[in-house]
Design a protein around this motif. Structure first.
Motif, mmCIF file in Angstrom:
data_model
loop_
_atom_site.group_PDB
_atom_site.id
_atom_site.type_symbol
_atom_site.label_atom_id
_atom_site.label_comp_id
_atom_site.label_asym_id
_atom_site.label_seq_id
_atom_site.Cartn_x
_atom_site.Cartn_y
_atom_site.Cartn_z
ATOM 1 N N ILE A 64 4.619 93.531 0.800
ATOM 2 C CA ILE A 64 5.551 93.767 1.688
ATOM 3 C C ILE A 64 6.201 95.158 1.580
ATOM 4 O O ILE A 64 6.480 95.915 2.529
ATOM 5 C CB ILE A 64 6.557 92.524 1.777
ATOM 6 C CG1 ILE A 64 6.038 91.435 1.920
ATOM 7 C CG2 ILE A 64 7.910 93.158 2.319
ATOM 8 C CD1 ILE A 64 6.229 91.044 3.535
ATOM 9 N N LYS A 65 6.463 95.356 0.413
ATOM 10 C CA LYS A 65 7.113 96.605 0.125
ATOM 11 C C LYS A 65 6.367 98.090 0.553
ATOM 12 O O LYS A 65 6.863 98.734 1.304
ATOM 13 C CB LYS A 65 7.529 96.834 -1.559
ATOM 14 C CG LYS A 65 8.289 98.122 -2.066
ATOM 15 C CD LYS A 65 8.759 97.761 -3.298
ATOM 16 C CE LYS A 65 9.520 99.189 -3.811
ATOM 17 N NZ LYS A 65 8.675 100.241 -4.399
ATOM 18 N N ARG A 68 6.492 98.266 4.219
ATOM 19 C CA ARG A 68 7.600 98.553 4.737
ATOM 20 C C ARG A 68 7.719 100.252 4.453
ATOM 21 O O ARG A 68 8.079 101.099 5.428
ATOM 22 C CB ARG A 68 9.025 98.075 3.943
ATOM 23 C CG ARG A 68 10.182 98.021 4.527
ATOM 24 C CD ARG A 68 11.169 97.577 3.532
ATOM 25 N NE ARG A 68 11.588 98.405 2.394
ATOM 26 C CZ ARG A 68 12.253 97.921 1.352
ATOM 27 N NH1 ARG A 68 12.513 96.806 1.192
ATOM 28 N NH2 ARG A 68 12.261 98.811 0.346
ATOM 29 N N GLU A 69 7.173 100.676 3.390
ATOM 30 C CA GLU A 69 7.456 102.197 3.192
ATOM 31 C C GLU A 69 6.411 102.727 4.166
ATOM 32 O O GLU A 69 6.499 104.041 4.245
ATOM 33 C CB GLU A 69 6.967 102.344 1.707
ATOM 34 C CG GLU A 69 8.083 101.887 0.835
ATOM 35 C CD GLU A 69 7.672 101.899 -0.648
ATOM 36 O OE1 GLU A 69 6.444 102.031 -1.206
ATOM 37 O OE2 GLU A 69 8.863 101.539 -1.311
ATOM 38 N N CYS A 73 5.655 97.407 11.352
ATOM 39 C CA CYS A 73 6.733 96.855 12.273
ATOM 40 C C CYS A 73 6.977 95.398 11.713
ATOM 41 O O CYS A 73 7.982 94.949 11.949
ATOM 42 C CB CYS A 73 6.254 96.953 13.533
ATOM 43 S SG CYS A 73 6.358 98.738 14.019
ATOM 44 N N HIS A 75 5.083 91.794 9.482
ATOM 45 C CA HIS A 75 4.401 91.011 8.558
ATOM 46 C C HIS A 75 3.820 89.836 8.549
ATOM 47 O O HIS A 75 4.686 88.975 8.772
ATOM 48 C CB HIS A 75 4.997 91.238 7.043
ATOM 49 C CG HIS A 75 5.958 92.433 6.739
ATOM 50 N ND1 HIS A 75 5.260 93.446 5.820
ATOM 51 C CD2 HIS A 75 6.970 92.906 7.258
ATOM 52 C CE1 HIS A 75 6.217 94.521 6.005
ATOM 53 N NE2 HIS A 75 7.179 94.129 6.697
ATOM 54 N N ALA A 92 11.970 92.636 3.413
ATOM 55 C CA ALA A 92 11.225 93.131 4.892
ATOM 56 C C ALA A 92 12.251 93.773 5.468
ATOM 57 O O ALA A 92 13.503 93.006 5.613
ATOM 58 C CB ALA A 92 10.516 92.379 5.508
ATOM 59 N N ARG A 93 12.028 94.780 6.452
ATOM 60 C CA ARG A 93 13.009 95.154 7.351
ATOM 61 C C ARG A 93 12.736 94.379 8.586
ATOM 62 O O ARG A 93 13.501 93.796 9.317
ATOM 63 C CB ARG A 93 12.983 96.865 7.671
ATOM 64 C CG ARG A 93 13.456 97.203 8.853
ATOM 65 C CD ARG A 93 13.864 98.779 8.891
ATOM 66 N NE ARG A 93 14.617 99.185 7.691
ATOM 67 C CZ ARG A 93 14.144 99.979 6.845
ATOM 68 N NH1 ARG A 93 13.041 100.205 6.595
ATOM 69 N NH2 ARG A 93 15.027 100.331 5.834
ATOM 70 N N GLY A 94 11.173 94.309 8.999
ATOM 71 C CA GLY A 94 10.770 93.646 10.229
ATOM 72 C C GLY A 94 10.672 92.041 10.092
ATOM 73 O O GLY A 94 11.060 91.786 8.791
ATOM 74 N N THR A 222 14.617 90.792 14.544
ATOM 75 C CA THR A 222 13.908 90.887 13.124
ATOM 76 C C THR A 222 14.727 90.045 12.106
ATOM 77 O O THR A 222 15.853 89.574 12.539
ATOM 78 C CB THR A 222 13.997 92.263 12.900
ATOM 79 O OG1 THR A 222 13.059 92.327 11.604
ATOM 80 C CG2 THR A 222 15.356 92.813 12.557
ATOM 81 N N TRP A 231 19.173 92.183 1.931
ATOM 82 C CA TRP A 231 18.255 92.816 0.799
ATOM 83 C C TRP A 231 18.673 92.057 -0.399
ATOM 84 O O TRP A 231 19.623 91.945 -0.713
ATOM 85 C CB TRP A 231 18.882 94.228 0.948
ATOM 86 C CG TRP A 231 18.488 94.921 2.201
ATOM 87 C CD1 TRP A 231 19.552 95.238 3.159
ATOM 88 C CD2 TRP A 231 17.074 95.436 2.873
ATOM 89 N NE1 TRP A 231 18.900 96.110 4.309
ATOM 90 C CE2 TRP A 231 17.516 95.972 4.205
ATOM 91 C CE3 TRP A 231 16.008 95.167 2.402
ATOM 92 C CZ2 TRP A 231 16.710 96.229 4.985
ATOM 93 C CZ3 TRP A 231 14.923 95.522 3.393
ATOM 94 C CH2 TRP A 231 15.169 96.160 4.696
#
Lengths: 245, 245, 245, 245, 245, 245
Positions: A64-65, A68-69, A73, A75, A92-94, A222, A231
């Motif tokens: 996931i990390k 994200r990096e 968009c 997962h 995650a952001r998405g 999201t 986070w």
């Protein structure tokens, strides 16, 4: 226009299974998206219990990390136990969707009740717990195990795949259901042919989760960073986990 | 290539609301699909209780039949009570998704718990019953009513839309939730702007249901005709219902 | 003294079944009441699924309105799916009781657990949903379908009635229950003889609902017009529904 | 023709409360029945907790046996905790109905949700457990205690009765309910006047249970002697319980 | 005679917290047992979300394996989310008890309903999920967060401990409960003094879990190796997990 | 140092069973405690239904009071229906634990799902109700009755004990469970040998409850006297109950 990347994470380290999952994902992804199929750098070759899941969850987080990096968009966690799902959502952001939840949600929209066909009997309890956690207990009529290990689905002999088919047929005949959920990422490529052969929806979670992620993205939705899935609280991760810092 | 048509049924007879719903559906539909927004030839101008729902359900069925005959690929029932959903599934060849179920499913994947903001207090019970029926009771933290009728959302004054916004803000602050589900098709066009303003997912069922239907179609899944949702048993429909024969 | 009239609505258009239901109702009604057995002017000849129920619900509402205008004191909805029940309560002044709920409530007071015997397998899901909605899931041990259509109960051959009897006997022997609920209005006249023959309560909802309505009337209780079941919000009904204005 | 006798058992030893309960029962009983109001020969003067209930249950059984020997046709247990209900059913030939269950069943048929108003806060847990046991948890919006002991309802000052009224008014205003269940046999005579004053159903279990017993009798239904509620296994009862032999 | 060793695993890497936990464990352990307090060699300094839990679970497994090899007789997982509990049971020979489950079980035996006081609001969802998973949802009246991080309990200022006390007092006054469960291993040493001060059971899971493990050992009961919790299926663990082989 | 006394109450009057229970309790009690095994002065010789339970509950209360006056530290109610449990908690100063709850709690910590083996089929409903009340419904896979009366466990022929063994073996083979709960105090002494023979936890509630009481005492936890389980409201008990004053 650059395509949006959807990361499909096979939580185990079996390359054959990553391929199977990637194939199922690519078969349904829309032209606007691209599948990035990955698996953890370390972990277990197959997931057949809570212990395996706990190990796999860390690999999921690592991916996931990384995703994200890399700017993916969304997962997908492509193991039927949805290992590390809520942890992944924190990281995650998405959007992050598990294949068990996706399959159960989808099945509940094409049938009033469904059955689940999975691999080893000991993984049934994981499905049971998810049914309860997600709220689908009353929509699941029966759970079946083909009693073969996960990797038998990839062994080239086809016995496992044949048993999945037989259990689906029997489930259609006996369980009073309208759909069957395939309870393992390794069964993903079976769904379409069995749906055609049996004439009822045989639901694969990999495809379902890919479409769910695409749907959430199209809707501008999201993972909520307000409250429970915010986070992770910043803290120093030591040892083998330092890569997750 | 001809686009696949997704029929979005506004179960009430308000043209303004059909427009609002069509707009929300078109905003998210993929290039491969086309939205056909329809409403019943007769019925109620807005749906604010069980009586209105019972009337509207017949209009939904009339439209499902018409859509099927026109070759639409899937159907959305765009009223938050999902009126006539299971009846519509019996009558349809393609998938049928209600906006309440779609919104609840989606919300449960971006937040651990959500609230619902709807119109009149008397419609709360409909949402409560759906939460129980679908299995999301434990994921809904609170239900709020702005205490204005459905059509106030279309009256050009904006008071209803302002109250929806205020309840969403308050819900974010007080309910311990990560997302809000908008509990009326007439609120559909509010979701995106509120999501941006509040920084949490504000989920509209119209868009959610359109994407869910597209997802099911892409997966080759459709309403199971085995068992509970099989075609209605053939029988002669008399009087005003003869159009449904 | 004029008798109070209890309207018993057969939601389908089968006259034979209206007669059966009327007979069961009259067999138990108290001297102070009179049964008015009615059926919709249009609709379906039998109710064997969600589609049929949606059609029938409108006929129920038509009759509720007619009954109210004729001054009936209470209403029974005599189909085991309780079609249109909450909508009918909005429209009625007096109490409205469905035969499924009445039978389940009664059965739960003479036995700790009961089974249900109904007609076609596809109607089992309707009973399942009602059990969940009313809160009797944990008191129902099993559901059985005789696998014959509703109207077979009226065909003069007696095969359906014989199968009901056999399922009741088998249910008594195998299900670990103390009572059986008959899951179709057309079975109403069987209850008393089966109760005597089997020596356990065989519960018919028609009689149960009539007594429940009489009980509510005697207690001075009627459908609450405060909140969820208030009169429908006034709005113009168009087309075939204009009779409901 | 001789009237059928319905025995109404006040499980406590307060004569004033037996009178109140008898009055409420007689106010609703049909001409074909007669109320026999009784109370245990020994026990507690009021029931305000689990300890009191355990004592009262034995008194209920003593009266059930006496009633059976006197040829009564059915029994009401007139304490809101329904003490000894299942034990009484084992011992009885006719139907046995508790006032809590009767009130909850009735309330669920005139409103979608109800509240409960009872006496001491410590009795709320008894109501909560019954809601869960009977399956009405999701239909109860709130529970309130007037915080006065049971016998304050009989003290002639009227404070307790005034507080019941105030809680009902407040419940109507705030709980989002359509009906209120009175949570104590001693409140029975309040139901009708409060129903009229407040314009919503205020449900008293004593009347409800009497009508339920009459209904079961009219339907030819009685406590199932097959299985869970069969006659107690014959065994010698020693000491003070020998009267129950 | 050699004492039996009970391993108490602090799933985070904070030494101060390991000390607190050890102290609470030693305060209640019986003379026949000895506490071995350990923490993972790597991981997170405190556990305040699902991400932290997923990391901690691997550390728990590492310690379970180490403990097993050292011959400890049973294991306690001393973090209120019970991280890795089922995985640990697969890996363990002896019983494994989590402090959340132990505290909830114990609380349910001294009160009909309890509240939970924990640290950050975002950890409430973990407690909610456990309540549902373990079946205690209906016995938990309220959940409170002091809104301070876990390590504030060890900071020497005492603010966090003071807030725990205040929330317990408020919970006793307002929640209608009989006991409070402390929702963090770092609160363990507070339980006894608060129990004395408040006069109601304030339940600490560390002590509860130690006694539960001792109880299981005394009863000759240990984690079932038949079925769901059997030894993990043997497979090669790669990378940082190879220590778990 | 004087030992703390734990009172183990056999709620029936069978001396043989009191002996069996005492033996099971003494086999697990710690050196710091002493078992005082008692039974009511009057009541029923065995408990096989709700009627028997209601009688036995009074005997339990009599013994709780006697124990409290003798200074015992805690109480076990050694009948699988936990008769009079909440009433006993009101009357007790120390902790009170029922053998059904203790066994269920313990079983849920060594297996994900368990079965129950009890005596007569009619007692199954009591176990079902407790599973629901305590929240273990989803953890119980099956319930079995050996179909022999309670006292057959003490008749010297061993048939009942043999059947318990057979049902445990069958349950292990067929139910998909990891542990079996013995559903009768009279089976207590079977647990250890069956656990050894079958290789899975066979859980006896008598031992489990004794350890639970010891645990609560060691933790300084006792029945909450705040709220629901406060001392019974003082009132004069008449007749045979006057001993409980």
């Amino acid at each position: 226009m650059a395509k949006q990347i959807i990361q499909v994470i096979n939580p185990n380290t079996s390359q054959a299974m990553t391929e199977t999952i990637a194939q199922a994902a690519r078969a349904v992804v829309s032209p606007a998206s691209e599948i990035l199929a990955v698996s953890p750098s370390a972990g277990v070759a197959s997931i057949e219990g809570h212990f395996d899941e706990a190990i796999a969850a860390v690999g999921v987080l690592e991916q996931i990390k990384a995703g994200r990096e890399q700017g993916v968009c969304g997962h997908v966690i492509a193991c039927f136990g949805d290992p590390g799902l809520l942890a992944a959502r924190e990281l995650a952001r998405g959007p992050v969707v598990g294949i068990a939840e996706a399959a159960m949600h989808m099945a509940s929209m094409v049938a009033t009740r469904f059955s689940i066909v999975t691999t080893l009997p000991r993984t049934l309890i994981i499905a049971r717990h998810l049914l309860r956690q997600y709220g689908f207990e009353h929509q699941c009529a029966a759970l079946h195990a083909i009693d073969l290990p996960v990797l038998a689905l990839e062994d080239g002999y086809g016995l496992a795949r044949q048993k999945v088919r037989e259990y689906c047929i029997q489930s259609k005949r006996q369980d009073g259901i309208g759909a069957v959920v395939l309870g393992c990422g390794g069964m993903a490529t079976l769904a379409r042919e069995l749906t055609l052969e049996l004439g009822i929806p045989i639901v694969d979670g990999v495809g379902a989760a890919v479409k769910m992620v695409e749907s959430l993205l199209a809707l501008g939705l999201t993972t909520s960073k307000h409250g429970d899935l915010a986070w992770p609280v910043a803290k120093s991760l030591s040892g083998p986990f330092s890569a997750l810092n």
